[in-house]
Design an enzyme around this catalytic site. Structure first.
Site, PDB file in Angstrom:
ATOM      1  CE  LYS A  73     147.237  31.675  56.406  1.00 40.11           C
ATOM      2  NZ  LYS A  73     146.955  32.592  55.241  1.00 40.11           N
TER       3      LYS A  73
ATOM      4  CD  GLU B 219     150.414  38.678  56.850  1.00 36.00           C
ATOM      5  OE1 GLU B 219     151.522  39.011  56.634  1.00 36.00           O
ATOM      6  OE2 GLU B 219     149.625  38.004  56.301  1.00 36.00           O
TER       7      GLU B 219
ATOM      8  CB  SER C  47     142.336  25.745  55.051  1.00 40.55           C
ATOM      9  OG  SER C  47     141.450  26.244  55.955  1.00 40.55           O
TER      10      SER C  47
END
Lengths: 262, 394
Positions: free
Chosen positions: B85, B107, B374
């Site tokens: 991210k 969010e 990830s």
């Protein structure tokens, strides 16, 4: 437009008076009650009714109308049942009726099927908060081919877009009074007069102001600037508080609001 | 004119109040993506602050145990803040700075995007507000505290299903209320244009590095790239630079929750249909009237009823494949990678590991799979313990 008479029905309400436009969510608390509320508000002097087709994720709505959407869906309200209710209402009143809903319920129902059914049951226009100018091509054509107005929304942030949006508008222009989502506000700070002046340079389409209006005093102030006043959350709140017994309170409220327009 | 199309998908389905804000982002991005000084500044942040390039690690024990294709792990879990991210967040935060914004909103589902945004806000001097569904603040309590520790305000969203979808709704609503000084750091390859393209570009560093690292280590391209998909940002980043390499299979792993034949899943490609929601035309889990379905996954980060429009197009064009992975399979993979390689993956990433465990044994030993890890799984330890019937307090 295949049916110009019907389209004129929306503009006609602004012809010699300031218009009062009432919003409610279909199916809250039931479709039978929605029908009763609409007829009562029409009798009390509302000039046009916006009927919200509930959506699971109404991103332009504040908490009051969002909760109404959830209540309506919980009791099993569907687009088809709403069409059936409109058919019953149409047998009893000629008041212009406009749907307010989001792109997904229309798209998934099928654009052509949705607008054809709107025409058949007697809906005069559609407001779609998540359909901006850039994406409206196909929907506008479908609405037009069935004699419905696709209502144009203009926001306080529209700025250099105002005239592009207004030039295209039919029925009425929905001028969003404030930033943010729907809901009652104590004060409206946007320079509405300046936006309306901008609109007037390119369009004769009537301008109705909505978002945040709840009191007769606010209605008076706004009606001095605009052709009409739209009230949603304040009406939905009455329905939320009084449920099936809301009818006389709605009638009284609409009568007072309509009387406040100048 | 409709923009940001991927085949029939994408677009810009956004309330008028936000259109000028979105056009402002679009123009700024168009300008800065071609600005070498901006790209240098971003690369510096990615390398010196986030710890890139991330390793492409040969999972020798896992490969030997599964007995088929060689498995390489792209270690996005080693990035600062613990997931991919940060790649997107540093890009968007830098862009927001150039645009003169002073406040970031975002969010978050699992909390990884919220943590990354709170981190970039602390680093670059933005105020920061994060929206997170109540269900997720409960199951990812550690990340809620991390965000607050970093100086962000966390708003607990109690509307709708109280998960990622509702957090997105609430962040859009917040943006409508305050656009002048605020940038919405959308966390995935979704939403209205330019977000799907911009987020994909910022995440494509994953496949840019992985492709070079693979050629260097093996002298050839991999046969398959596997990544988990919710909205799809880590998968889009892992796939992007391999799209022209037709021999490379691109496989996205969706959350099948308790099974695609139950009502409790988030498998958009397997069970969804075409719709228009959250700013884009794409596939969504929904009913016959277009009401968005409540979805379910053990993984808060994959618990989303839609998928980014470029994935929808890669599915239509058959360039990528999408497979459903259940909670049980993901949890088994979570334990498997922990015990086989000593790497605790995020429960999201465990969905990709799970499919590698199915696929690798069917392939020959000279073939190669890259799995995108990830994120790291520290945040999930308590939830997995609960899933296994142990009550751990964080």
């Amino acid at each position: 437009m295949s049916n110009p008479n019907k389209v004129n029905q929306i503009s006609k309400i602004f012809a010699d008076q300031k218009a009062f436009i009432a919003f409610l969510t279909a199916g809250d608390p039931s479709l039978d009650k929605t029908e009763e509320f609409i007829l009562a508000m029409a009798d009390a002097g509302a000039d046009l009714i916006e009927i919200g087709i509930p959506f699971s994720d109404p991103i332009a709505e504040g908490p009051v109308i969002e909760a109404a959407n959830e209540r309506a869906l919980q009791v099993g309200t569907t687009t088809d049942k709403i069409f059936a209710m409109v058919r019953r209402i149409r047998a009893k009143t000629a008041i212009p009726l406009v749907f307010l809903t989001y792109m997904n319920p229309i798209f998934v129902y099928g654009g052509e099927r949705f607008f054809a059914t709107c025409e058949e049951v007697g809906i005069n226009g559609v407001i779609i908060p998540d359909l901006p100018f850039e994406e409206k091509g196909e929907i506008r054509e479908l609405a037009g081919s069935h004699g419905l107005d696709l209502i144009t929304l203009i926001a306080p942030t529209s700025q250099d877009r105002i005239q592009m949006l207004a030039r295209d508008a039919t029925g009425f222009i929905y001028l969003v009074s404030s930033l943010g989502v729907t809901g009652v506000r104590s004060e409206i700070k946007t320079d509405l007069a300046a936006i309306i002046a901008d609109i007037r340079q390119v369009s004769k389409t009537p301008v109705a102001v909505g978002f945040g209006i709840a009191t007769p005093e606010q209605a008076t102030t706004i009606s001095k600037l605009a052709d009409g006043v739209i009230v949603g959350s304040a009406i939905v709140r009455i329905i939320a508080e009084h449920g099936p017994a809301a009818t006389p309170i709605l009638s009284d409220y609409v009568r007072r609001m309509k009387a406040a327009l100048v | 004119m409709s923009k940001g199309k991927y085949g029939i998908h994408g677009g810009q389905y956004t309330p008028e109040t936000l259109m000028n804000a979105i056009i402002e982002v679009e123009k700024a991005y168009e300008h800065y993506k071609n600005d070498p000084a901006f790209q240098d500044e971003l690369t510096e942040l990615l390398n010196e602050y986030a710890g890139r390039p991330s390793r492409l690690y040969f999972a020798k024990k896992m490969t030997a145990d599964l007995g088929g294709a060689k498995i390489y792990l792209k270690r996005e879990d080693l990035n600062h803040t613990g997931s991919h991210k940060i790649n997107n967040v540093l890009g968007q935060a830098l862009l927001a700075k150039k645009m003169g914004k002073t406040r970031l909103i975002a969010e978050t589902g699992a909390g990884q995007h919220g943590v990354a945004t709170a981190t970039a806000a602390a680093l670059m001097g933005f105020s920061c507000e994060i929206f997170m569904g109540k269900e997720d603040t409960d199951r990812q309590a550690l990340n809620v505290f991390r965000m607050r520790l970093l100086g962000a305000t966390v708003h607990v969203v109690t509307s709708g299903t109280m998960t990622l979808k509702d957090a997105v709704n609430e962040t859009f609503r917040e943006w409508t209320t305050r656009v002048d000084d605020t940038h919405y750091v959308l966390g995935s390859v979704m939403g209205p244009h330019p977000f799907p393209e911009m987020v994909r570009d910022f995440q494509s560093v994953i496949s840019k590095e992985a492709r070079e690292q693979m050629l260097q280590k093996e002298g050839k391209l991999p046969d398959a790239v596997i990544a988990c998909v919710g909205g799809g940002s880590n998968a889009m980043g892992a796939f992007y630079n391999f799209i022209p390499d037709e021999s490379v299979r691109l496989i996205g792993c969706e959350a099948a929750g308790k099974g695609v034949d139950t009502e409790e899943h988030a498998a958009t490609i397997a069970r969804g249909s075409l719709g228009i929601f959250h700013g884009m035309k794409s596939y969504f889990c929904q009913d016959e009237y277009g009401q968005i379905a409540p979805v379910y996954s053990i993984s808060a980060g994959l618990d989303y009823p839609g998928i980014g429009p470029e994935h929808a197009h890669l599915h239509d064009s058959k360039r990528a494949e999408y497979v459903p992975i259940t909670d049980d399979e993901a949890v088994a993979a979570f334990f498997y990678l922990s015990r086989t390689e000593g790497i605790i993956p995020a429960i999201e990433s465990a969905h990709a590991i799970a499919y590698a465990m199915v696929l690798a044994p069917t392939m020959s030993k000279d073939q190669i799979i890259i799995v995108n890890v990830s994120g790291r799984g520290d945040k999930d330890v308590a939830a997995i313990a609960r899933y296994k019937g142990e009550n751990i307090h964080e």
